[in-house]
Design an enzyme around this catalytic site. Structure first.
Site, PDB file in Angstrom:
ATOM      1  CB  SER A  13      42.747  47.089  39.480  1.00  0.00           C
ATOM      2  OG  SER A  13      42.175  48.054  40.158  1.00  0.00           O
ATOM      3  CB  ALA A  14      46.396  43.716  37.639  1.00  0.00           C
ATOM      4  CD  GLU A  34      45.415  43.853  49.938  1.00  0.00           C
ATOM      5  OE1 GLU A  34      45.658  44.759  50.166  1.00  0.00           O
ATOM      6  OE2 GLU A  34      45.745  44.036  48.655  1.00  0.00           O
ATOM      7  CB  ALA A  35      49.490  44.565  52.523  1.00  0.00           C
ATOM      8  CG  HIS A 472      44.841  58.751  36.889  1.00  0.00           C
ATOM      9  ND1 HIS A 472      44.498  60.017  36.113  1.00  0.00           N
ATOM     10  CD2 HIS A 472      43.862  58.266  37.692  1.00  0.00           C
ATOM     11  CE1 HIS A 472      43.161  59.991  36.475  1.00  0.00           C
ATOM     12  NE2 HIS A 472      42.538  58.970  37.478  1.00  0.00           N
TER      13      HIS A 472
END
Length: 543
Positions: A13-14, A34-35, A472
């Site tokens: 997201s960030a 990105e993995a 979350h």
């Protein structure tokens, strides 16, 4: 060895927002690691596909939490996105910013520039709100499309009428002036398709010549030259892949999330010396706060059996499902276009709560015990309830020096006495809501926790038996002053004591907010870009 101005670890997201904002300057070069794979899988883009992506190891880290004092010996499943968009590509689509006091509290903890008036312009800049909302609070011109669920469901309407009968008002915009009340959920879905951070921010940015996105790139360590971060080591293709390095002229930014960012710092020799030494890792920078302070929302789910009407449980089976699939293909509507949660309710656990400290969600469906994401066979409806601002804290620590081993995750749910009181209050309110008069024509009986559960101790035991994460996690690389013992980064998101290294994701939250975390994590990415580029703050507002 390739060199870029900025290397971002994690296209979640960030990270997606960061890549977009940083690369707006054509003279700046950005590499994103990105993995996981690209976000090609169709289940990512189909809103109801979350039921499938929930367990898909190809695009999901699929972590397990350690059993805690209030999990009844259970190891709770903790999914995290492992693809472009990160968890915004597998989550429940919910867009919920939190309350004004959440961010004002961050500022009061010593974080300049993070009050509500400071962060609201970032929320607005990202957002393209379609639907109700005052422009004082909502954005209309951003890249992230936010809609309100349009499916007017009989059970949802009856639930909201029931809330009103208990004194909880309807609220047309819980992301506006006030959060309290009940309403249909706001979500990142447009025309029956998911709007992830990858589709909203990274995909347009990746068309720029100054952005390179590398998938299947599993970061194994931050490269340090003394006290300065100069690059990232990673394996192309994961375990057994090709070891590679990429260098950063200016900065390395970790956006791996509340589990992966502290793990990568620890693997890099940044963390508590005793932990690093235990695993044979050279201490490059002693910082005991790394991974400590983890928080999450812990939710028991109250379930009632339903009569006289169909629920999603029946609509998602057999010929009904084929009909729904055809409906989605033709109109982009129906149950395949829905979020897992359809109604949001924010209220108080007691008369002394100064603002809503309970969040409850309603869905005209129910799930099999211990198998989230798998619908039950018989008709059901569910209210999940949780404490918005828990006090309990856990940690994320290395399990071993193997960068491909999952981290050790201990949430310590309900270890704070206040948390136990509030979660019991939430379950009692959930029972009252389901048993309210407007739902009476459809309410058969309470299945869980069941009518025999009445005392506070019995409710707490039921929560311990079946409550689960709400997905979350945050607060494991907390933002705070350098003289605090609990902070990992400063209010510019720079790792204390190091140069050229920042963290920008949900892990930097100093305290849990009254919300699902995706919206605030996107905001963190947007604000981080301005901090990194030294841009003047977006003008604060006095909303």
């Amino acid at each position: 060895m390739d060199t870029f101005d900025y290397v971002i670890v994690g296209a979640g997201s960030a990270g997606c927002v960061l890549a977009s904002r940083l690369s707006e300057d054509p003279s700046v070069t950005v590499c994103v690691l990105e993995a996981g794979p690209r976000d090609w899988h169709p289940y990512i883009h189909l809103p109801a596909g979350f039921i499938k992506t929930f367990y898909m190891k190809s695009i999901n880290w699929g972590y397990q939490q350690e059993p805690g004092p209030y999990t009844n010996g259970r190891s709770i499943y903790a999914p995290r996105g492992k693809t472009l968009g990160g968890s915004s590509s597998i989550n429940g689509h919910v867009y919920n910013r939190g309350q004004r006091q959440d961010f004002d509290t961050w500022a009061q903890m010593g974080n300049r520039g993070w009050s509500y008036s400071d962060v609201l312009p970032h929320f607005k800049r990202m957002e393209k709100r379609i639907g109700a909302g005052e422009d004082q609070y909502r954005g209309r011109d951003g890249s992230l499309i936010v809609t309100t669920m349009e499916w007017k469901d009989t059970l949802c309407e009856a639930f909201m009428d029931g809330a009103v009968s208990l004194g909880i008002p309807r609220n047309p915009d819980y992301n506006g002036a006030i959060q309290e009340g009940v309403s249909y959920v706001q979500r990142t879905i447009k025309d029956g398709r998911r709007v992830s951070s990858a589709t909203a921010f990274l995909r347009p940015a990746s068309k720029r010549p100054n952005v390179e996105v590398r998938t299947h790139a599993h970061a194994t360590g931050v490269m340090l030259d003394g006290k300065r971060a100069v690059g990232v080591r990673y394996h192309r293709g994961g375990r057994g892949g090709v070891p590679m390095e990429v260098r950063a002229r200016k900065e390395v930014i970790l956006s791996g999330g509340a589990y992966n960012s502290p793990q990568l710092l620890q693997l890099s020799g940044i963390g508590a010396p005793e932990l690093l030494q235990e695993h044979g890792i050279e201490v490059r920078h002693a910082l005991g706060s790394v991974g400590e302070g983890l928080q999450d929302h812990y939710a028991p789910r109250t379930v009632a059996r339903v009569k006289n009407i169909k629920t999603v449980n029946e609509l998602a089976r057999g010929l009904n499902l084929w009909g729904e699939a055809l409906k989605w293909a033709v109109t982009r509507r129906g149950i395949l276009s829905l979020s897992p949660t359809m109604v949001y309710c924010f209220w108080h656990s007691g008369e002394t709560a100064e603002s809503s400290d309970l969040q409850l969600t309603f869905t005209p469906a129910s799930y099999k015990e211990g198998v989230q994401g798998q619908l039950e066979d018989e008709p059901g409806m569910t209210v999940a309830s949780w404490q918005q601002r828990p006090e309990s804290r856990g940690y994320v620590r290395l399990r071993s020096a193997d960068p491909f081993a999952p981290p050790l995750i201990q949430t310590n749910y309900l270890t704070a006495e206040l948390d136990r009181r509030v979660v019991v209050a939430g379950m009692k309110l959930a029972r009252r809501l389901l048993a309210s008069a407007p739902l009476a024509p459809y309410y058969a009986y309470e299945d869980f926790p069941g009518p025999k559960v009445n005392s506070d101790d019995e409710f707490l035991a039921a929560a311990t038996q079946r409550a689960t994460t709400t997905f979350h996690p945050g607060c494991s690389c907390r933002m705070g002053p350098a003289d605090s013992t609990w902070a990992t980064v400063d209010d510019q998101l720079r790792v204390h004591g190091l140069q050229g290294l920042r963290v920008a994701d949900a892990s930097i939250m100093p305290r849990m907010i009254s919300a699902n975390l995706n919206a605030a994590t996107l905001m963190i990415g947007d604000k981080a870009a301005d901090l990194i580029l030294g841009k003047a703050e977006v003008e604060s507002v006095s909303a």
